[in-house]
Write a protein that holds these residues in place. Structure first.
Motif, PDB file in Angstrom:
ATOM      1  N   ARG A 129      -1.753  14.267  -1.659  1.00  0.00           N
ATOM      2  CA  ARG A 129      -1.183  13.983  -0.344  1.00  0.00           C
ATOM      3  C   ARG A 129      -1.057  12.484  -0.102  1.00  0.00           C
ATOM      4  O   ARG A 129      -0.128  12.032   0.569  1.00  0.00           O
ATOM      5  N   LEU A 130      -1.977  11.725  -0.659  1.00  0.00           N
ATOM      6  CA  LEU A 130      -1.870  10.264  -0.567  1.00  0.00           C
ATOM      7  C   LEU A 130      -0.602   9.783  -1.276  1.00  0.00           C
ATOM      8  O   LEU A 130       0.143   8.954  -0.735  1.00  0.00           O
ATOM      9  N   HIS A 131      -0.355  10.293  -2.480  1.00  0.00           N
ATOM     10  CA  HIS A 131       0.846   9.902  -3.209  1.00  0.00           C
ATOM     11  C   HIS A 131       2.110  10.260  -2.424  1.00  0.00           C
ATOM     12  O   HIS A 131       3.071   9.484  -2.395  1.00  0.00           O
ATOM     13  N   THR A 132       2.115  11.421  -1.800  1.00  0.00           N
ATOM     14  CA  THR A 132       3.276  11.834  -1.017  1.00  0.00           C
ATOM     15  C   THR A 132       3.540  10.859   0.118  1.00  0.00           C
ATOM     16  O   THR A 132       4.683  10.467   0.373  1.00  0.00           O
ATOM     17  N   ALA A 133       2.488  10.435   0.805  1.00  0.00           N
ATOM     18  CA  ALA A 133       2.647   9.485   1.910  1.00  0.00           C
ATOM     19  C   ALA A 133       3.079   8.112   1.409  1.00  0.00           C
ATOM     20  O   ALA A 133       3.859   7.424   2.058  1.00  0.00           O
ATOM     21  N   LEU A 134       2.587   7.712   0.238  1.00  0.00           N
ATOM     22  CA  LEU A 134       2.915   6.392  -0.294  1.00  0.00           C
ATOM     23  C   LEU A 134       4.366   6.287  -0.745  1.00  0.00           C
ATOM     24  O   LEU A 134       4.886   5.189  -0.938  1.00  0.00           O
ATOM     25  N   ARG A 135       5.030   7.406  -0.907  1.00  0.00           N
ATOM     26  CA  ARG A 135       6.433   7.407  -1.324  1.00  0.00           C
ATOM     27  C   ARG A 135       7.342   6.795  -0.256  1.00  0.00           C
ATOM     28  O   ARG A 135       8.439   6.345  -0.548  1.00  0.00           O
ATOM     29  N   PHE A 141       0.681   4.564   8.324  1.00  0.00           N
ATOM     30  CA  PHE A 141      -0.467   5.076   9.075  1.00  0.00           C
ATOM     31  C   PHE A 141      -1.000   6.351   8.414  1.00  0.00           C
ATOM     32  O   PHE A 141      -2.218   6.537   8.286  1.00  0.00           O
ATOM     33  N   GLU A 142      -0.092   7.220   7.997  1.00  0.00           N
ATOM     34  CA  GLU A 142      -0.526   8.429   7.297  1.00  0.00           C
ATOM     35  C   GLU A 142      -1.192   8.081   5.975  1.00  0.00           C
ATOM     36  O   GLU A 142      -2.238   8.652   5.624  1.00  0.00           O
ATOM     37  N   ALA A 143      -0.605   7.151   5.217  1.00  0.00           N
ATOM     38  CA  ALA A 143      -1.181   6.767   3.933  1.00  0.00           C
ATOM     39  C   ALA A 143      -2.580   6.183   4.108  1.00  0.00           C
ATOM     40  O   ALA A 143      -3.493   6.466   3.325  1.00  0.00           O
ATOM     41  N   GLN A 144      -2.767   5.376   5.139  1.00  0.00           N
ATOM     42  CA  GLN A 144      -4.093   4.814   5.417  1.00  0.00           C
ATOM     43  C   GLN A 144      -5.099   5.925   5.719  1.00  0.00           C
ATOM     44  O   GLN A 144      -6.250   5.868   5.273  1.00  0.00           O
ATOM     45  N   SER A 145      -4.659   6.916   6.456  1.00  0.00           N
ATOM     46  CA  SER A 145      -5.533   8.045   6.786  1.00  0.00           C
ATOM     47  C   SER A 145      -5.880   8.844   5.534  1.00  0.00           C
ATOM     48  O   SER A 145      -7.040   9.226   5.318  1.00  0.00           O
ATOM     49  N   ARG A 146      -4.868   9.103   4.706  1.00  0.00           N
ATOM     50  CA  ARG A 146      -5.107   9.842   3.462  1.00  0.00           C
ATOM     51  C   ARG A 146      -6.061   9.080   2.549  1.00  0.00           C
ATOM     52  O   ARG A 146      -6.942   9.672   1.920  1.00  0.00           O
ATOM     53  N   LEU A 147      -5.874   7.766   2.477  1.00  0.00           N
ATOM     54  CA  LEU A 147      -6.737   6.941   1.632  1.00  0.00           C
ATOM     55  C   LEU A 147      -8.181   6.991   2.109  1.00  0.00           C
ATOM     56  O   LEU A 147      -9.118   7.026   1.299  1.00  0.00           O
ATOM     57  N   ALA A 148      -8.385   7.006   3.419  1.00  0.00           N
ATOM     58  CA  ALA A 148      -9.749   7.055   3.956  1.00  0.00           C
ATOM     59  C   ALA A 148     -10.476   8.315   3.493  1.00  0.00           C
ATOM     60  O   ALA A 148     -11.670   8.276   3.158  1.00  0.00           O
TER      61      ALA A 148
END
Length: 274
Positions: A129-135, A141-148
């Motif tokens: 899910r992190l990779h999907t957001a980073l695309r 904001f979503e990527a930061q949340s996924r990374l956390a």
């Protein structure tokens, strides 16, 4: 000898970029059918998903085989490692390179001792899910949340940290975050800024908000922006002008989320009544 029936063509496909997310120095998506990395080290943590195929690699002079797409590979900074294809089919991988701000370098020893291959389905789902957001650059904001949440899971493996569910203070914290998101709907807010203002741990803050309102903060923020976009579109504004006005990165960013929410692109929605 050239490529032929017994020698399939070599495939080297690489897509690499540096996202605007603190703690991630690089993202790499690659497909190799015939490649061998020499022994080397990184200053970062290499967090890899093997999507297809098999790869043989050594970490600290101990060889490992990654053949199961349900597992995650974690290579610590400063520790020598290599990697090579196993057969003609090669492998596909996705890697995020995490800085030592995310995982401290002192955990390299425990990472080697525990082994680089983690059989953790929940962790794999979080990294995917992190990779999907980073695309998408506009979904920081979503990527930061996924990374956390990826960081939280990795620390559970390396340090045995336990997750503390939100207590009674969770609803108050969630309400304060909602007020903050409402105040910054159009100009944006990072997870780091929110946690600094509210003096809360990132995953604790996200869990409290999700429990109180039934969706994560990044999804709430996107919904608020979609509502604003609908009003402007029905007032005659053009999608190209609406996108930055309501906080989306660009028109394609608006179109992607708008279509997912309403089933039609902004331009079609704007002309539906007329």
């Amino acid at each position: 000898m050239g490529d032929g029936p017994d020698h399939p063509p070599h495939v080297h496909e690489v897509d690499a970029w540096r996202p605007g997310v603190a703690g991630i120095s690089e993202v790499l998506h690659a497909h190799f059918t015939d490649h061998a990395y020499p022994v080397h080290t990184h200053e970062t943590w290499d967090l890899m998903l093997l999507d297809d195929g098999a790869v043989d690699f050594a970490l600290d002079r101990r060889r490992h085989d990654a053949t199961d797409a349900s597992r995650v590979v974690l290579l610590p900074p400063g520790v020598p490692h290599d990697g090579r294809t196993v057969n003609a089919l090669g492998f596909r991988k996705r890697v995020v390179y995490l800085t030592t701000d995310i995982l401290p370098a002192r955990l390299a020893g425990p990472a080697v001792d525990r082994g680089p291959i983690l059989g953790d389905v929940a962790l794999r789902r979080r990294v995917h899910r992190l990779h999907t957001a980073l695309r998408h650059e506009g979904d920081a904001f979503e990527a930061q949340s996924r990374l956390a949440f990826v960081r939280e899971r990795l620390l559970a493996h390396l340090e045995g940290r336990r997750v503390r569910p939100p207590g009674r203070e969770g609803d108050r914290l969630a309400a304060r975050l909602r007020e903050l998101l409402d105040a910054h709907t159009t100009d944006g807010l990072t997870l780091e800024q929110a946690t600094a203002v509210l003096h809360a741990h990132p995953t604790h803050l996200i869990r409290a908000f999700s429990r109180a309102y039934g969706l994560p903060p990044h999804a709430y923020l996107t919904g608020r922006r979609i509502d604003l976009a609908r009003r402007l579109l029905l007032s005659g504004a053009r999608p190209v002008d609406v996108a930055p006005a309501v906080g989306f990165y660009d028109q394609s960013h608006l179109a992607r989320h708008f279509t997912r929410h309403l089933g039609v692109p902004p331009s079609r929605f704007a002309t539906s009544h007329r």
